[in-house]
Design an enzyme around this catalytic site. Structure first.
Site, short mmCIF file in Angstrom:
data_model
loop_
_atom_site.label_atom_id
_atom_site.label_comp_id
_atom_site.label_asym_id
_atom_site.label_seq_id
_atom_site.Cartn_x
_atom_site.Cartn_y
_atom_site.Cartn_z
N HIS A 108 0.86 -1.19 0.00
CA HIS A 108 0.00 0.00 0.00
C HIS A 108 0.89 1.24 0.00
CE1 HIS A 108 -2.75 3.08 1.47
NE2 HIS A 108 -3.75 2.28 1.15
N ARG B 91 -3.21 1.15 -4.03
CA ARG B 91 -2.87 -0.26 -4.21
C ARG B 91 -3.56 -0.78 -5.46
NH1 ARG B 91 -6.75 -2.93 0.29
NH2 ARG B 91 -7.86 -1.04 0.85
N LYS C 46 -7.41 -0.44 -7.00
CA LYS C 46 -8.20 0.51 -6.21
C LYS C 46 -8.28 1.83 -6.98
CE LYS C 46 -9.77 -0.19 -2.77
NZ LYS C 46 -10.03 -0.55 -1.39
N ASP D 165 -6.70 8.59 -5.82
CA ASP D 165 -7.00 9.45 -4.66
C ASP D 165 -5.87 10.49 -4.58
OD1 ASP D 165 -7.05 10.58 -2.09
OD2 ASP D 165 -7.70 8.73 -1.13
N CYS E 37 -4.46 12.08 -2.23
CA CYS E 37 -3.41 12.02 -1.21
C CYS E 37 -2.24 11.14 -1.64
CB CYS E 37 -3.95 11.60 0.15
SG CYS E 37 -4.61 9.94 0.21
N TYR E 38 -2.51 10.20 -2.57
CA TYR E 38 -1.41 9.35 -3.05
C TYR E 38 -0.46 10.12 -3.98
CZ TYR E 38 -4.25 5.68 -1.04
OH TYR E 38 -4.98 4.92 -0.17
N ASP F 58 -9.59 14.41 -2.31
CA ASP F 58 -9.32 13.06 -2.85
C ASP F 58 -9.63 13.01 -4.34
OD1 ASP F 58 -10.08 10.48 -3.70
OD2 ASP F 58 -10.95 9.88 -1.81
N ASP G 218 -10.49 18.68 2.73
CA ASP G 218 -10.13 18.52 4.15
C ASP G 218 -8.66 18.85 4.32
OD1 ASP G 218 -8.49 15.97 4.04
OD2 ASP G 218 -10.33 15.26 3.12
N HIS H 104 -6.05 16.03 3.05
CA HIS H 104 -5.82 16.03 1.60
C HIS H 104 -5.17 17.32 1.14
CE1 HIS H 104 -8.44 12.47 1.67
NE2 HIS H 104 -7.72 12.12 0.63
C1 LIG Z 1 3.54 8.98 9.03
C2 LIG Z 1 2.28 8.19 8.93
C3 LIG Z 1 1.62 7.79 10.19
C4 LIG Z 1 1.84 7.84 7.71
C5 LIG Z 1 0.63 7.07 7.42
C6 LIG Z 1 0.73 6.58 6.01
C7 LIG Z 1 -0.50 5.85 5.56
C8 LIG Z 1 -0.71 4.44 6.05
C9 LIG Z 1 -1.32 6.47 4.69
C10 LIG Z 1 -2.49 5.82 4.07
C11 LIG Z 1 -3.72 6.57 4.36
C12 LIG Z 1 -4.90 6.10 3.51
C13 LIG Z 1 -5.44 7.01 2.49
C14 LIG Z 1 -5.46 4.94 3.72
C15 LIG Z 1 -6.65 4.54 2.95
O1 LIG Z 1 -6.71 3.18 2.81
P1 LIG Z 1 -8.02 2.61 2.18
O2 LIG Z 1 -7.99 1.14 2.22
O3 LIG Z 1 -9.23 3.25 2.83
O4 LIG Z 1 -7.99 3.23 0.73
P2 LIG Z 1 -7.57 2.62 -0.69
O5 LIG Z 1 -8.82 2.09 -1.26
O6 LIG Z 1 -7.09 3.84 -1.44
O7 LIG Z 1 -6.51 1.61 -0.48
ZN LIG Z 2 -6.93 10.16 0.27
#
Ligand SMILES: CC(C)=CCC/C(C)=C/CC/C(C)=C/COP(=O)(O)OP(=O)(O)O
Ligand SMILES: [Zn+2]
Length: 392
Positions: free
Chosen positions: A214, A257, A260, A263, A265-266, A309, A316, A319
Site C-alpha cells: 500500500h 494499491r 483501487k 486518490d 493524497c497518493y 481526494d 479537508d 488532503h
Molecule cells: C507517518 C504516517 C503515520 C503515515 C501514514 C501513512 C499511511 C498508512 C497512509 C495511508 C492513508 C490512507 C489514504 C489509507 C486509505 O486506505 P483505504 O484502504 O481506505 O484506501 P484505498 O482504497 O485507497 O486503499
Molecule cells: Zn486520500
C-alpha cells in the site's frame, strides 16, 4: 471451491464497475484547464491556525490535534504563506500542552497517552516552524527513552504502549530520532531488517510482513530506509516497477494499491517515493509529472478553498497537505550530494497552462519568469527537513 470462485468474480466485477464509473466522471473534469486557487486554499487552511486552541468544530479530531496542526502548517508552508510570530507562538504553546511531562512524547491532545504518529506530527510541525523556541519545548531525553520503550525484539515499533505494530511505527521513530539528533545504534538495530520483511511479491511494501502493498506504508518504509541509509537492502527494481504502475493511465493521479481508485493524497504517498528512488536510478523522470499535475489542478481542488481526494469529495486538511506535497514533489528535484544530504531545486522546465488566481498577492518565493506561477514551495518529506535541522 465454486462458491469462492464466484465470490471472487463478483468482487472483481464490482471493482471494475467502480473504476469505470470513476473514469467516466473524471473525464469531464480533465477537459477543463483549472486555475490554481492559491488564495482560497490559504483562507481554508488559515481558519485552523487562527483559532487556537482548536474550536469545538474539531471535536471529532480531538485525538489528532498535532496532525491538524502539521497538515495545516505544512500546507501553508508549501503555499509560501508566512506564519506571524504570534501564530507561531500559539502553535508552539498548543503543542507544549500536548507533550506528556512524565512519559515524554506527544499524544493526540492534552492528557492523552503518547503515540508515535502524533509525536511525528508534532515534531515535524515544530521543525517546519524551525525556530529555537519551537525545538526547545521538546524533551529529547524523555522522547528517546519513550521511543526505545516501544521497540520490539524483531526491530519493529508499537505505535503506543501495547498498541499496533507496523512500518508507520518504524518511520515515525527514526524520523523523530533523526530530527532530534537521537538516532542511536540501539534505536536503529534490526529496524531495516523488519522493513525488508514487509516488501511484498508485488514490489511495494505492506504495513507488516505478508499483507498487501500500500502506498502509505510504502512511503513510510522507503523514507525510514533512507534515514537509516539502508535503502539498497530493499528490492529497488521491484519497488520502482510497483510504484510507477500505480499512476493511473486515464486519471493521471495515483492509486494506493492494485485495483483501487485514484486518490489525491497518493500524489504524495506514491509521488513522494520518486525523489528518493530517482537518486538510485539516476533518473528524475520516473513518472509523468505533467499527468499528475493535470489530475491535481483539475480534480483535487475546491474552488472555494481546500484540496481533496477526487471530484465529488469535500476538501479537508489531510488532503490539502498531501495533495500540495505531491504537487511540490512533481515540481522539484531532490539530488543527494556526496555527503548524502538532499539538495532541492525547482524544475526549470515546469510549465503548464494553469494560471494562479492571485499570483500578485501571495506569489511563491522562488517565482521567476521561467517558472509557472503555480509552482509551490519545496516539500519536506522529513528528508529535506533533516538536511536543514539535524545540526541542532
Ligand atoms: C507517518 C504516517 C503515520 C503515515 C501514514 C501513512 C499511511 C498508512 C497512509 C495511508 C492513508 C490512507 C489514504 C489509507 C486509505 O486506505 P483505504 O484502504 O481506505 O484506501 P484505498 O482504497 O485507497 O486503499
Ligand atoms: Zn486520500
Amino acid at each position: 471451491m465454486n462458491n469462492s470462485l464466484s465470490e471472487d468474480n463478483e468482487i472483481s466485477s464490482y471493482t471494475l464497475e467502480l473504476q469505470s464509473e470513476t473514469e467516466e466522471y473524471i473525464k469531464n473534469y480533465l477537459k477543463i484547464d483549472q486555475k490554481f486557487f492559491r488564495k482560497n486554499h490559504i483562507g481554508f487552511l488559515k481558519k485552523v491556525v487562527a483559532h487556537l486552541p482548536l474550536s469545538s468544530g474539531f471535536i471529532s479530531l480531538d485525538a489528532s490535534k498535532p496532525w491538524i496542526l502539521y497538515w495545516t502548517v505544512h500546507a501553508l508552508d508549501l503555499l509560501s504563506y508566512p506564519l506571524s510570530k504570534e501564530l507561531q507562538n500559539r502553535i508552539i504553546s498548543t503543542l507544549k500542552n500536548i507533550q506528556n511531562p512524565i512519559t515524554g512524547g506527544f499524544g493526540g491532545g492534552p492528557g492523552q497517552i503518547s503515540h508515535l504518529a502524533t509525536s511525528y506530527a508534532a515534531v515535524n510541525c515544530l521543525a517546519i516552524i524551525g525556530t529555537t523556541e519551537a525545538f526547545e519545548i521538546i524533551d529529547r531525553e524523555k522522547m528517546y527513552k519513550w521511543i526505545l520503550s516501544l521497540k520490539l525484539s524483531n526491530g519493529s515499533f508499537m505505535m503506543a504502549q501495547d498498541m499496533e505494530v507496523d512500518v508507520r511505527g518504524s518511520y515515525c521513530a527514526v524520523n523523530i530520532a533523526k530530527l532530534l539528533g537521537i538516532l542511536t545504534d540501539p534505536l536503529c538495530e534490526k529496524v531495516a531488517a523488519f522493513i525488508c520483511e514487509c516488501q511484498t511479491y508485488e514490489g511495494g511494501i505492506g504495513a507488516v510482513p505478508n499483507v498487501e502493498a500500500h502506498g502509505g506504508y510504502t512511503f513510510c518504509a522507503l523514507a525510514a530506509m533512507e534515514i537509516l541509509k539502508a535503502t539498497e537492502t530493499l528490492k529497488l527494481n521491484d519497488l520502482l516497477f510497483w510504484a510507477v504502475s500505480r499512476q493511473m493511465t486515464l486519471e493521471g493521479g495515483f492509486q494506493g494499491r492494485t485495483n483501487k481508485l485514484v486518490d489525491g493524497c497518493y500524489s504524495f504517498w506514491q509521488g513522494g517515493l520518486f525523489p528518493i528512488l530517482s537518486n538510485y536510478f539516476e533518473n528524475n523522470d520516473l513518472y509523468s509529472k505533467d499527468f499528475l499535475q493535470r489530475y491535481i489542478f483539475n480534480c483535487c481542488q475546491n474552488s472555494k478553498g481546500g484540496l481533496l481526494d477526487k471530484p465529488s469529495k469535500p476538501p479537508d486538511f489531510y488532503h490539502s497537505c498531501y495533495v500540495l506535497s505531491g504537487l511540490s514533489t512533481s515540481q522539484h528535484e531532490y539530488n543527494k550530494d556526496l555527503e548524502g544530504n538532499y539538495a532541492v531545486s525547482t524544475i526549470e522546465e515546469v510549465e503548464n497552462d494553469w494560471v494562479d488566481d492571485n499570483s500578485s498577492e501571495t506569489s511563491p518565493k522562488d517565482n521567476t519568469d521561467t517558472f509557472s506561477t503555480t509552482v509551490v514551495n519545496d516539500y519536506d518529506s522529513s528528508l529535506v527537513i533533516i538536511t536543514l535541522y539535524s545540526e541542532m
